[in-house]
Design a protein around this motif. Structure first.
Motif, PDB file in Angstrom:
ATOM      1  N   ARG A   1       0.879  -1.277   0.010  1.00  0.00           N
ATOM      2  CA  ARG A   1       0.186  -0.144   0.131  1.00  0.00           C
ATOM      3  C   ARG A   1       0.777   1.491   0.616  1.00  0.00           C
ATOM      4  O   ARG A   1       1.845   1.330   0.598  1.00  0.00           O
ATOM      5  CB  ARG A   1      -1.244  -0.139   0.926  1.00  0.00           C
ATOM      6  N   ARG A   2       0.850   2.610  -0.898  1.00  0.00           N
ATOM      7  CA  ARG A   2       1.147   3.515  -0.906  1.00  0.00           C
ATOM      8  C   ARG A   2       1.130   4.431  -0.144  1.00  0.00           C
ATOM      9  O   ARG A   2       1.951   5.153   0.121  1.00  0.00           O
ATOM     10  CB  ARG A   2       1.488   4.031  -2.442  1.00  0.00           C
ATOM     11  N   SER A   3      -0.030   4.846   0.051  1.00  0.00           N
ATOM     12  CA  SER A   3      -0.481   5.770   1.139  1.00  0.00           C
ATOM     13  C   SER A   3      -2.405   5.230   1.547  1.00  0.00           C
ATOM     14  O   SER A   3      -2.978   4.442   0.863  1.00  0.00           O
ATOM     15  CB  SER A   3      -0.848   6.889   1.031  1.00  0.00           C
ATOM     16  N   GLY A   4      -2.711   6.182   2.324  1.00  0.00           N
ATOM     17  CA  GLY A   4      -4.414   5.993   2.376  1.00  0.00           C
ATOM     18  C   GLY A   4      -4.117   4.712   3.941  1.00  0.00           C
ATOM     19  O   GLY A   4      -3.646   4.038   4.486  1.00  0.00           O
ATOM     20  N   ARG A   5      -5.824   4.942   4.762  1.00  0.00           N
ATOM     21  CA  ARG A   5      -6.094   3.726   5.796  1.00  0.00           C
ATOM     22  C   ARG A   5      -6.213   2.636   5.033  1.00  0.00           C
ATOM     23  O   ARG A   5      -6.569   2.284   3.443  1.00  0.00           O
ATOM     24  CB  ARG A   5      -6.941   4.185   6.378  1.00  0.00           C
ATOM     25  N   SER A   6      -6.387   1.519   5.513  1.00  0.00           N
ATOM     26  CA  SER A   6      -6.664   0.546   4.766  1.00  0.00           C
ATOM     27  C   SER A   6      -7.824  -0.470   6.023  1.00  0.00           C
ATOM     28  O   SER A   6      -7.919  -0.303   7.224  1.00  0.00           O
ATOM     29  CB  SER A   6      -5.312  -0.716   4.984  1.00  0.00           C
ATOM     30  N   PRO A   7      -8.595  -1.382   5.153  1.00  0.00           N
ATOM     31  CA  PRO A   7     -10.094  -1.872   5.885  1.00  0.00           C
ATOM     32  C   PRO A   7      -9.740  -2.803   6.847  1.00  0.00           C
ATOM     33  O   PRO A   7     -10.097  -3.281   7.057  1.00  0.00           O
ATOM     34  CB  PRO A   7     -10.821  -2.180   4.624  1.00  0.00           C
ATOM     35  N   PHE A   8      -8.751  -3.080   6.499  1.00  0.00           N
ATOM     36  CA  PHE A   8      -8.114  -4.408   7.284  1.00  0.00           C
ATOM     37  C   PHE A   8      -6.742  -3.964   8.849  1.00  0.00           C
ATOM     38  O   PHE A   8      -5.731  -4.228   9.307  1.00  0.00           O
ATOM     39  CB  PHE A   8      -7.137  -5.489   7.222  1.00  0.00           C
ATOM     40  N   GLY A   9      -6.375  -2.244   9.197  1.00  0.00           N
ATOM     41  CA  GLY A   9      -6.603  -1.933  10.178  1.00  0.00           C
ATOM     42  C   GLY A   9      -4.651  -2.185   9.847  1.00  0.00           C
ATOM     43  O   GLY A   9      -3.792  -0.868   9.278  1.00  0.00           O
ATOM     44  N   GLY A  10      -4.275  -2.903   9.488  1.00  0.00           N
ATOM     45  CA  GLY A  10      -2.369  -2.697  10.084  1.00  0.00           C
ATOM     46  C   GLY A  10      -2.462  -3.392   8.961  1.00  0.00           C
ATOM     47  O   GLY A  10      -1.021  -3.906   8.416  1.00  0.00           O
ATOM     48  N   SER A  11      -3.180  -4.183   8.152  1.00  0.00           N
ATOM     49  CA  SER A  11      -2.201  -4.578   6.926  1.00  0.00           C
ATOM     50  C   SER A  11      -1.554  -3.777   5.568  1.00  0.00           C
ATOM     51  O   SER A  11      -2.176  -2.095   5.720  1.00  0.00           O
ATOM     52  CB  SER A  11      -3.636  -5.263   5.854  1.00  0.00           C
ATOM     53  N   ARG A  12      -1.024  -3.960   4.968  1.00  0.00           N
ATOM     54  CA  ARG A  12      -0.037  -2.899   4.234  1.00  0.00           C
ATOM     55  C   ARG A  12      -0.582  -3.299   3.216  1.00  0.00           C
ATOM     56  O   ARG A  12       0.327  -2.904   2.359  1.00  0.00           O
ATOM     57  CB  ARG A  12       1.153  -2.813   4.782  1.00  0.00           C
ATOM     58  N   LEU A  13      -1.223  -3.811   2.412  1.00  0.00           N
ATOM     59  CA  LEU A  13      -0.903  -4.644   1.118  1.00  0.00           C
ATOM     60  C   LEU A  13      -2.461  -3.563   0.532  1.00  0.00           C
ATOM     61  O   LEU A  13      -3.543  -3.404   1.160  1.00  0.00           O
ATOM     62  CB  LEU A  13      -1.461  -6.472   1.190  1.00  0.00           C
ATOM     63  N   GLU A  14      -2.600  -3.468  -1.346  1.00  0.00           N
ATOM     64  CA  GLU A  14      -3.842  -2.882  -1.786  1.00  0.00           C
ATOM     65  C   GLU A  14      -3.938  -3.824  -2.906  1.00  0.00           C
ATOM     66  O   GLU A  14      -2.965  -4.488  -3.738  1.00  0.00           O
ATOM     67  CB  GLU A  14      -3.459  -1.454  -1.827  1.00  0.00           C
ATOM     68  N   PRO A  15      -4.950  -3.874  -3.723  1.00  0.00           N
ATOM     69  CA  PRO A  15      -5.177  -3.953  -5.174  1.00  0.00           C
ATOM     70  C   PRO A  15      -4.675  -3.831  -6.112  1.00  0.00           C
ATOM     71  O   PRO A  15      -3.914  -2.433  -6.050  1.00  0.00           O
ATOM     72  CB  PRO A  15      -7.250  -3.987  -4.938  1.00  0.00           C
ATOM     73  N   ALA A  16      -3.628  -4.046  -6.686  1.00  0.00           N
ATOM     74  CA  ALA A  16      -2.981  -4.004  -7.964  1.00  0.00           C
ATOM     75  C   ALA A  16      -4.312  -3.589  -9.131  1.00  0.00           C
ATOM     76  O   ALA A  16      -4.374  -4.258  -9.321  1.00  0.00           O
ATOM     77  CB  ALA A  16      -1.786  -4.917  -7.993  1.00  0.00           C
ATOM     78  N   ASP A  17      -3.045  -2.221 -10.026  1.00  0.00           N
ATOM     79  CA  ASP A  17      -3.861  -2.292 -11.345  1.00  0.00           C
ATOM     80  C   ASP A  17      -3.882  -3.319 -12.155  1.00  0.00           C
ATOM     81  O   ASP A  17      -2.463  -2.834 -13.234  1.00  0.00           O
ATOM     82  CB  ASP A  17      -3.968  -1.414 -11.659  1.00  0.00           C
ATOM     83  N   THR A  18      -4.614  -4.295 -12.179  1.00  0.00           N
ATOM     84  CA  THR A  18      -4.516  -5.127 -12.987  1.00  0.00           C
ATOM     85  C   THR A  18      -6.096  -5.884 -13.953  1.00  0.00           C
ATOM     86  O   THR A  18      -7.108  -5.560 -13.264  1.00  0.00           O
ATOM     87  CB  THR A  18      -3.955  -6.734 -11.939  1.00  0.00           C
ATOM     88  N   PRO A  19      -5.606  -6.770 -14.595  1.00  0.00           N
ATOM     89  CA  PRO A  19      -7.047  -6.763 -15.079  1.00  0.00           C
ATOM     90  C   PRO A  19      -7.904  -7.205 -14.377  1.00  0.00           C
ATOM     91  O   PRO A  19      -9.603  -7.011 -15.266  1.00  0.00           O
ATOM     92  CB  PRO A  19      -6.150  -7.666 -16.908  1.00  0.00           C
ATOM     93  N   ALA A  20      -7.286  -8.880 -14.206  1.00  0.00           N
ATOM     94  CA  ALA A  20      -8.185  -8.912 -12.664  1.00  0.00           C
ATOM     95  C   ALA A  20      -9.148  -8.229 -11.700  1.00  0.00           C
ATOM     96  O   ALA A  20     -10.389  -7.722 -11.588  1.00  0.00           O
ATOM     97  CB  ALA A  20      -7.910  -9.828 -12.054  1.00  0.00           C
ATOM     98  N   SER A  21      -7.852  -7.355 -10.959  1.00  0.00           N
ATOM     99  CA  SER A  21      -8.978  -6.435 -10.106  1.00  0.00           C
ATOM    100  C   SER A  21      -9.297  -5.592 -10.925  1.00  0.00           C
ATOM    101  O   SER A  21     -10.687  -4.671  -9.983  1.00  0.00           O
ATOM    102  CB  SER A  21      -7.513  -5.968  -9.592  1.00  0.00           C
TER     103      SER A  21
END
Length: 202
Positions: A105-125
């Protein structure tokens, strides 16, 4: 992408915090809905009845199919949600991270609290996001159950509706399971507060 994967990405795109337990129950429901759609199972009197062989492209959905109870009287939907849902959000996070669908995750809050991941910009997402923006009834229903957005007003004519009885039954079971989990949380909070007060004394 499966409905469960789309739901996971939808939750991660959202701003509201979502409990992992709630999400796990909803992911189990999403898997079951995809199994219904693939003809792998039917729902009969609240029980999951396995059907014939079906082509399942997603690894975790395939695992879900393999985990079905195949002997009568078969498994209640509610029991499936609790059994299959145990730790399921962690399994989907690991699978999506391994496949490159999640990135740091580059910035902003995560709905999972401490999780530091976010969806990548892929065809699937992007397909998952298109499904959400097009207000796919199943995705919206499951996301609403876990609190991504508020429950629609019964008078809202624009709210998407479910037109399949089996899918409606599954979504209702997910809703009941999430409410049951919340009741357990509240009861534990009350018990812990009472215990703390007991030791604190007058």
């Amino acid at each position: 992408m499966s409905t469960a994967e789309d739901l996971f990405i939808t939750v991660m795109d959202g701003e509201r915090p979502v409990g992992r337990g709630d999400l796990s129950l909803a992911l189990a429901g999403a898997e079951l809905i995809d199994l219904i759609g693939a003809g792998a199972v039917t729902v009969r009197d609240g029980r999951i009845v396995p059907g014939g062989p079906a082509t399942l492209g997603d690894g975790l959905t395939g695992e879900a199919a393999a985990a079905l109870t195949r002997q009568a009287p078969y498994e209640w939907i509610e029991d499936w949600l609790w059994r299959r849902g145990n730790g399921l959000s962690d399994a989907y996070q690991a699978a999506l991270e391994a496949s490159g669908e999640l990135r740091p995750r580059r910035s902003g809050r995560s709905p999972f609290g401490g999780s530091r991941l976010e969806p990548a910009d892929t065809p699937a997402s992007r397909r998952a996001r298109d499904r959400w923006s097009e207000r796919d009834p199943v995705l919206v229903a499951l996301a609403t159950v876990v609190g991504v957005e508020d429950e629609p007003d019964d008078r809202d004519e624009d709210a998407p509706g479910l037109d399949d009885e089996a899918v409606t039954t599954v979504v209702a079971a997910v809703h009941d399971a999430v409410m049951e989990l919340e009741a357990v949380r509240q009861r534990r909070t009350i018990e812990n507060a009472a215990f703390a007060n007991l030791w604190r004394g007058p």
